[in-house]
Structure formats: structure tokens, C-alpha cells
Enzyme design. Structure first.
Site, mmCIF file in Angstrom:
data_model
loop_
_atom_site.group_PDB
_atom_site.id
_atom_site.type_symbol
_atom_site.label_atom_id
_atom_site.label_comp_id
_atom_site.label_asym_id
_atom_site.label_seq_id
_atom_site.Cartn_x
_atom_site.Cartn_y
_atom_site.Cartn_z
ATOM 1 C CB CYS A 1 -1.669 0.994 -5.833
ATOM 2 S SG CYS A 1 -1.947 -0.882 -6.620
ATOM 3 C CD GLU B 1 -0.701 5.491 -3.874
ATOM 4 O OE1 GLU B 1 0.501 5.506 -4.112
ATOM 5 O OE2 GLU B 1 -1.378 4.390 -4.152
ATOM 6 C CE LYS C 1 13.883 -4.987 -3.385
ATOM 7 N NZ LYS C 1 13.215 -4.795 -1.714
ATOM 8 C CD GLU D 1 -0.497 -1.709 -10.243
ATOM 9 O OE1 GLU D 1 -0.360 -0.444 -9.927
ATOM 10 O OE2 GLU D 1 -0.561 -2.670 -9.179
#
Lengths: 308, 486
Positions: B296, B393, B188, B262
Site C-alpha cells: 500500500c 493505486e 478475517k 489503513e
């Protein structure tokens, strides 16, 4: 009493009362009782009373994690050669106590003394096997990566940190060593919940560890009810990984719940052997593979440019 | 400083044809969704609608997993590794042949500069297929059995959910190793960037890949959840936020599903006073402004040694004024559009919090387009470790600057985060690089460079940045079982 009379006349003239051992926890290189003040009865395979072991608590587990975290930097930073020798020394010291280990394993697991002695030999040999791995792991699992560019690129395994483990419930010594040695060989520190009903060989092992060269805090052993203490370790935010092997045959314990609790800080989880929601304790006799060493390793990759 | 004036140099859109609407790619064909709901995917640099895509529902996920299972139990697992590998080589070649088409489409759907999609995303995606193709018939040489004596075997059906920051590249990181190891996949793509994954489905058709080996289902988070939790999925591979990663870990707890996660990061990029400062400044810029900071492993925390901090920050601001922010299709653009309105809101929220908590904000002066989602490259100084912009983040073009005096202090600050994905070190002293690399609790350490990636190089995090590795021999391990005896 006449000086010629040899002793009390109660019929036990040549019978000496044994000095029994108090079985305690092993945390940070010391032998505390449970902070809870609680103990529980340990019986042999026939139901005969053996000892009152410390009934470890949440606080004991937390103290053990603090000790393990404190010991991590130095243990992980020790040379692999040094760690290998330290683990080998555990085997040396166990060899000197094998009669005591054999007696405890025999009574805990209902084995003959000869059968128990064989298990003790396997446990000693397992330390030796893992000791030899300490300075092989990086070469076998790491290496240089041929990247498409002017860079030096290398991957190497590192210990993940503090690892909690549920020791096998049935195999009280060989199973324990088979779970514990692969955690510490690479530089992790361990908090182990011992077999709930067969904890005495583990405590004797802690006495070996205390007189070995394993630094205090690297290995911490907690006796008690697995289902009571394990959830606190699974949810502990300063534990990096958890080995659920001892969920098999543990009283009133659902390993799925422990794995669920461990996700809050994304612990690395080693699930118990078996299929589906079930859990079985493996046969500890065969030589292990690298599964247990790998589960508590991280791969670190370092890049640096090349240039003249 | 005056910017050089450049004439517009737009890449042509004519190279790519976007359909008005897309179905789901299941069992080798594009099919209509069972429940028929759709949504629009837009160009984030202009907010223009690009195409209508399908929101896969429960029955669609079911159909995709069934197709993948049938392909796994049918032709795919019976195919010799050499032949399997040849399909992957074919895919790699087709990606190279159609690279410009993919690059333009990626830039349209994602908002990233064409120079990045053209020179980074697409070539690296092809490289991942080329690299893994070669593993398909060499798995028993990969050293993955660990003494079990058993050859590596595929896991079965893999459910994969990928993010919007590197759409095709993340697809290749997921699909290439899974197929090389003999698994089949249901993937997806992210809700806001489905188009290159749908074009990849066409590549699978051109390669004559057996039906059902790769299935692409589009949709939002709910579609991803249905896929991950489907009992017919043997393994989950996810790249995305730590929050969703934890939810996935919870949802598969107590099952025998395996997972690689991840997740997020808050990497420290550490600059010592003996570093080559101009190179370090380039590395800082690349670390946090590459791909609009939607990375990331971005170097979102600059740790700079106190005695050179003023100089580094001065040169950094100087350099940032030369960055060209604007039309992603322009070949001279350095910084493109923020991927979505939601992400822009998140960046704005956190930067406002940064100011409210007392950090000093500076943004590069630039003219942002009127339409679309834009955020000027921004630097925060006077940042404390406890500030949210130093802890969370942001996933945007926002750099938080902290200082340190000693290497020990740098290590302590760098590791002071629940994340552990990446880190950077800038110094000319070799022994310090190696010592720092040992001390940093991060899966990837870049020394005197940043944001380098390669299919042969394992990538992945420590701690709450997830587990498992992607790339190299280590990445392959996530897609095989070796019947461990322990």
C-alpha cells in the site's frame, strides 16, 4: 424653538437611542453578510428580540472553507511559539470586552450577570490553557522510536488541515472556545457553525479575533441553521475533519447522517458525547483532556539511515 | 547485460503440512461452518489448489463474536497485564520457532519470494508480538490518558479484516496490539491468503491462549462485511482498499464503534539531482518492486529531478534487467507471482490504460512461467499527473515516472493525490530532507531509504489513506479508551 429650551419635548430628553450592532458572518478575516441575503431573528432566553443575525448558506460555508484552506499553509507553518502567543492575545483582548461578553451570554443563556461573568472568565482562561499547549504538543505526543536497525526514526504530530466544527448549542461562549481553541492551536484552520439560537457571543468573539493577531481565514464563523449548513460541510471534499459536538440539541439534525456524509473523503470525525445514537452537550467547566487536540492531528513518522 | 546464471535453489516444501481442508477457528477449536460452503485457496505461482477453506456465513460470524465476547468478559479481562503479556511473548517465541514453516506456507499461498517471507514477513510478525507483549502490563505508562486521570481500558471485541499482501504480518499488526491492550479479536484473513492465519490459530493453541481470545474466520468480502457490521463488535480495524475502507466508515457511521483504517496509497519517491544515484536506484527498486509492488505504501510514482532523469531511468532499467522473476520458493528469486487472477487483471487493465493515455511503457525482459499469475517489472515514462497510472493505486510491479525542476514543484506533485500514506526523498542535503519531510502530506516519510517498518514505529496515512496508526505507542492508542472528559 427657543434657544433656552433644552431639547425635544417628547419626554425623552435624557434618553439616548442605542446604536445597535449588525451581526454578520466572519469569513477570511472580513465581516460579510450572508450571500443569500437572509437573516433570522435571535431572541433572548425570555423570547425578547435581540438582533437579526445572518442566516448562513451553503455558499457561505464553501467560501469559509476556501478561506480556511488558503490560511492553512502559513498558520500550520508558523512556529508553535508564535501560535501560542497569538492565542494568548485572544485572551487578552477578550478580557477588555468582558462586560459585553457577559451581557450577551447572560441574555442568551438566561444567566445572571454574575453567573455570565464567571463563564466569560472560564472562556478567557480556556484560551490561555490551550495557548500554552502549542509548543508542548509535539513533545508530549511525539518522540523518537527505537527501531531495530541503523535508522533515526521520529514521530511528530501535524495538523490535519481544514476542520469544520458544530459549536455547542447551549454553552454559547465557553463551549465555543472549548471546541475552537484545540482545533487551531496545533495549526489547523477552522470553519465553525455557531450555536443556532445563541450566536451573538460568537460574533462578538469574531470581532475580537479580527483585531487580534489571528490571521484572516484561520477562524471562520458562520451563523445560521445548523441542520441546513452542516451537511454541506460534512460532505465537503476539502474539509479534513469534522467535530460534531454541536449536534447535541441541534434542531432537526441527525449526527449519524453527518458522519455518513463525511466518509466520502474519510474525514476524521469527533462524535458528539453521549451513548448510542443520542448526543449530549458536555459540561464545559472541567479542565479538558487532550481528546480535542488529538482528533485533528496526524502522526508523521520520518526515517533516515545512520552511517559514518 | 547478461544475467548471472544461478542453479535452482528451491526451499523445501516438506517443512510445512497443509491439511486438505480447514474449518473456522472459533472458541479455541476448529469447527465446521454452519452453512458448510467452502472454496479453494491456490498457489498463485502454479495455480495448484493448496487446500479447501471455509466461507464463514452469518451464523459463523455470530458464533465467533459471541466466543470473543465470552472470552473478553471471562478470563481475558480479569487476567493481570503481566500474565496477558506472557501469552504474547509465548506467541512471539512460537512464531520464531516455526518461522521456516510459516515462511514456506506464506510463499505458497501468497506468491511472494521466499527471501522476503523468510527475512521480512515472518521475523517482523514475531517482532510485533514481542514488542506489544511488553506493553500489556505498562499501559498506564503509555501516556494515553491525556490528562483524563483514567487508566487505559480495553474496548472489548475487535473485528479485524486484513489484506493478502502481507498475510501473517498484517495479522500480527492487528492482533498483537489488540491483545496487549486486553481486547479479544475476531480476525478475517484475505480470501486468497488464509493459510498462515489458520496456522497461527494452531500457534494460539500451542500457547494455551484462553479459548475465544483469538478467533479466525475465513471467507470473502461478504464475511468481512458481516463481521464489521456486527453489533457485538466494539472496534473495527481494517487494512485494504480505500474503496472498502470508505464503505466500512459508512457502515459504522452513527454508531459508537471505533475504527482504524489503513488504506491505499500512491506514494511519491522523490529523487533530487544531488542524491547518491546508485543508492537511489536501489531505493526505487525496493520501493516499487518489493513484494511485486503489492504494497500500500509502495513508491509507485517516481518524481525525478529533470536534469538527472535520463541518467536515473537508464540506470534503473539496467538494474531491473538483473531482477530474477520466477519461482517464489527459489531462494534467488527477487520478484514472485501476482497474488491472484483478479489482481493480475487489474494490473493489466491499468497498464493498458497507461499506454492508451500516452505514457511510454517499458518492461524488463524476462521469461515468465507458463502457469500462474505473472507480470514483468514495468516502468512508464512520459507520464502526466492526470494519467490514471499517476493517480490510481495499481498495487503491482508498475512504476510511473514524472519529473520536476524545483523542490516546490516536487512537493506540489507529490501531494497532488487524495492519498497520503508514504513518501520518499533522495538527496544528500540535510536541510532539504527536513524541509521536504515537513511539506509532504504523508504519514510515513522515508529519506534516503524506503519501505522500512518496525513494531516501535507508527505507520498510517493522511487523507484518504485512512486514519489511526499501527505500531508504537500511537498504535496502542487505537485499542484503548481512557474515559475522556473532554
Amino acid at each position: 424653538m427657543s434657544p433656552t429650551e433644552p431639547g425635544p419635548k417628547n419626554g425623552a430628553a435624557d434618553q439616548r437611542i442605542e446604536v445597535r450592532k449588525t451581526y454578520k458572518l466572519y469569513i477570511g478575516g472580513a465581516f460579510p453578510r450572508s450571500e443569500s441575503g437572509r437573516t433570522y431573528e435571535i431572541r433572548d432566553s425570555h423570547g425578547k428580540f435581540l438582533a437579526n443575525a445572518a442566516l448562513g448558506s451553503r455558499k457561505d460555508a464553501r467560501d469559509a472553507v476556501v478561506a480556511a484552506r488558503g490560511a492553512f499553509g502559513k498558520w500550520a507553518g508558523a512556529t508553535a511559539y508564535n501560535r501560542g502567543q497569538v492565542l494568548y492575545r485572544v485572551a487578552e483582548l477578550m478580557e477588555g470586552r468582558r462586560a459585553q461578553f457577559a451581557a450577551e451570554v447572560a441574555s442568551a443563556q438566561g444567566l445572571t450577570l454574575a453567573g455570565a461573568d464567571k463563564v466569560v472568565s472560564q472562556a478567557i482562561d480556556r484560551w490561555v490553557w490551550y495557548a500554552g499547549w502549542s509548543d508542548k504538543i509535539a513533545q508530549v505526543l511525539g518522540g523518537v522510536n527505537p527501531v531495530a536497525g541503523p535508522y533515526f526514526n521520529i514521530s511528530s504530530p501535524e495538523p490535519t488541515g481544514v476542520v469544520a466544527a458544530l459549536a455547542p448549542q447551549r454553552c454559547s461562549l465557553l463551549g465555543l472556545v472549548s471546541v475552537l481553541a484545540p482545533i487551531v492551536v496545533s495549526g489547523n484552520t477552522a470553519v465553525v457553525l455557531t450555536s443556532e439560537h445563541r450566536p451573538l457571543p460568537a460574533i462578538t468573539l469574531s470581532e475580537v479575533l479580527a483585531t487580534s493577531d489571528v490571521p484572516g481565514g484561520v477562524i471562520n464563523l458562520i451563523t445560521g441553521r445548523t441542520a441546513e449548513v452542516a451537511p454541506w460541510l460534512a460532505a465537503h471534499q476539502d474539509v479534513n475533519a469534522i467535530d460534531l459536538t454541536g449536534a447535541a440539541d441541534a434542531d432537526a439534525l441527525v449526527w449519524a447522517e453527518l458522519e455518513g456524509a463525511s466518509t466520502e473523503n474519510l474525514k476524521r470525525v469527533l462524535r458528539p458525547a453521549g451513548d448510542g445514537v443520542g448526543a449530549v452537550e458536555p459540561d464545559w467547566s472541567p479542565t479538558p483532556d487532550l481528546t480535542r487536540i488529538k482528533f485533528c492531528l496526524e502522526t508523521k513518522t520520518v526515517w533516515h539511515p545512520k552511517g559514518g | 547485460m547478461a544475467k548471472f546464471e544461478y542453479a535452482p535453489a528451491p526451499e523445501s516444501r516438506a517443512v510445512v503440512t497443509i491439511a486438505a481442508s480447514y474449518g473456522l477457528f472459533i472458541g479455541g477449536d476448529f469447527i465446521e461452518a454452519t452453512d458448510g460452503s467452502t472454496y479453494e485457496t491456490i498457489n498463485p505461482s502454479s495455480e495448484e489448489a493448496l487446500a479447501e477453506v471455509t466461507e464463514a456465513g452469518k451464523a459463523d460470524v455470530e458464533a465467533a463474536v459471541r466466543a470473543a465476547r465470552a472470552a473478553f468478559e471471562g478470563p481475558w479481562s480479569r487476567l493481570p497485564g503481566t500474565e496477558r503479556g506472557k501469552y504474547l511473548f509465548r506467541i512471539a517465541r512460537i512464531l520464531q520457532e516455526r518461522a521456516r514453516e510459516f515462511a514456506v506456507l506464506e510463499t505458497l499461498d501468497n506468491g511472494k519470494p521466499i527471501k522476503e517471507s523468510r527475512d521480512f514477513d515472518i521475523p517482523l510478525a514475531a517482532a510485533h508480538f514481542f514488542y506489544h507483549a511488553g506493553w500489556a502490563d505498562k499501559l498506564e505508562h503509555a501516556g494515553l490518558s491525556g490528562g483524563s486521570g483514567q487508566p487505559p481500558r480495553p474496548l472489548g471485541v475487535v473485528g479485524q479484516v486484513i489484506p493478502w499482501n502481507f498475510p501473517l504480518l498484517m495479522l500480527s499488526w492487528k492482533i498483537a496490539p489488540a491483545l496487549a491492550a486486553g481486547n479479544t479479536v475476531v480476525l478475517k484473513p484475505a480470501q486468497t491468503t488464509p493459510l498462515t492465519a489458520l496456522l497461527f490459530a494452531e500457534v494460539c493453541q500451542q500457547a494455551d491462549l484462553p479459548a475465544g481470545v483469538v478467533n479466525i474466520i475465513t471467507g470473502a468480502g461478504e464475511t468481512g462485511r458481516l463481521l464489521v457490521e456486527h453489533p457485538g463488535v466494539d472496534k473495527v480495524a481494517f487494512t485494504g482498499s480505500t474503496q472498502v475502507g470508505k464503505a466500512i466508515a459508512r457502515s459504522i457511521a452513527g454508531t459508537r464503534k471505533r475504527a482504524t483504517l489503513e488504506l491505499g496509497g500512491k506514494a511519491a519517491n522523490i529523487v533530487f539531482d544531488d542524491a547518491a544515484i546508485d543508492e537511489a536506484v536501489e531505493g526505487i527498486v525496493n520501493g516499487i518492486f518489493f513484494n511485486q509492488g503489492h504494497v500500500c505504501c509502495a513508491g509507485s510514482r517516481l518524481l525525478v529531478q529533470e536534469n538527472v532523469a535520463d541518467d536515473v531511468i537508464m540506470r534503473l532499467k539496467h538494474r531491473l534487467q538483473t531482477l530474477r522473476v520466477g519461482d517464489p520458493l527459489d531462494k534467488n528469486t527477487d520478484v514472485g507471482a501476482i497474488n491472484s487472477a483478479a489482481q493480475l487483471a487489474r494490473i493489466r487493465e491499468l497498464t493498458e490504460i497507461g499506454e492508451a493515455q500516452g505514457a511510454t511503457r517499458w518492461s524488463a525482459p524476462c521469461n515468465l512461467p507458463d502457469r500462474g499469475f505473472w507480470f514483468a517489472p514495468t516502468v512508464f515514462t512520459d507520464v502526466c499527473q492526470s494519467h490514471r497510472i499517476a493517480q490510481e493505486e495499481i498495487c503491482g510491479p508498475v512504476l510511473s515516472v514524472l519529473t520536476f525542476r524545483t523542490p516546490q514543484e516536487a512537493v506540489a506533485k507529490a501531494n497532488n493525490t487524495p492519498y497520503g500514506l508514504s513518501a520518499g526523498i533522495w538527496t544528500e542535503k540535510g536541510s532539504r530532507i527536513l524541509w521536504m519531510a515537513d511539506q509532504l502530506r504523508a504519514g510515513v516519510v522515508w529519506a534516503n531509504t524506503f519501505n522500512r517498518f518496525d513494531p516501535a514505529s507508527p505507520f498510517g496515512g493522511y487523507k484518504e489513506s485512512g486514519y489511526g496508526r499501527e505500531g508504537g505507542r500511537h498504535g496502542l492508542e487505537a485499542y484503548v479508551t481512557t474515559g475522556a472528559n473532554r
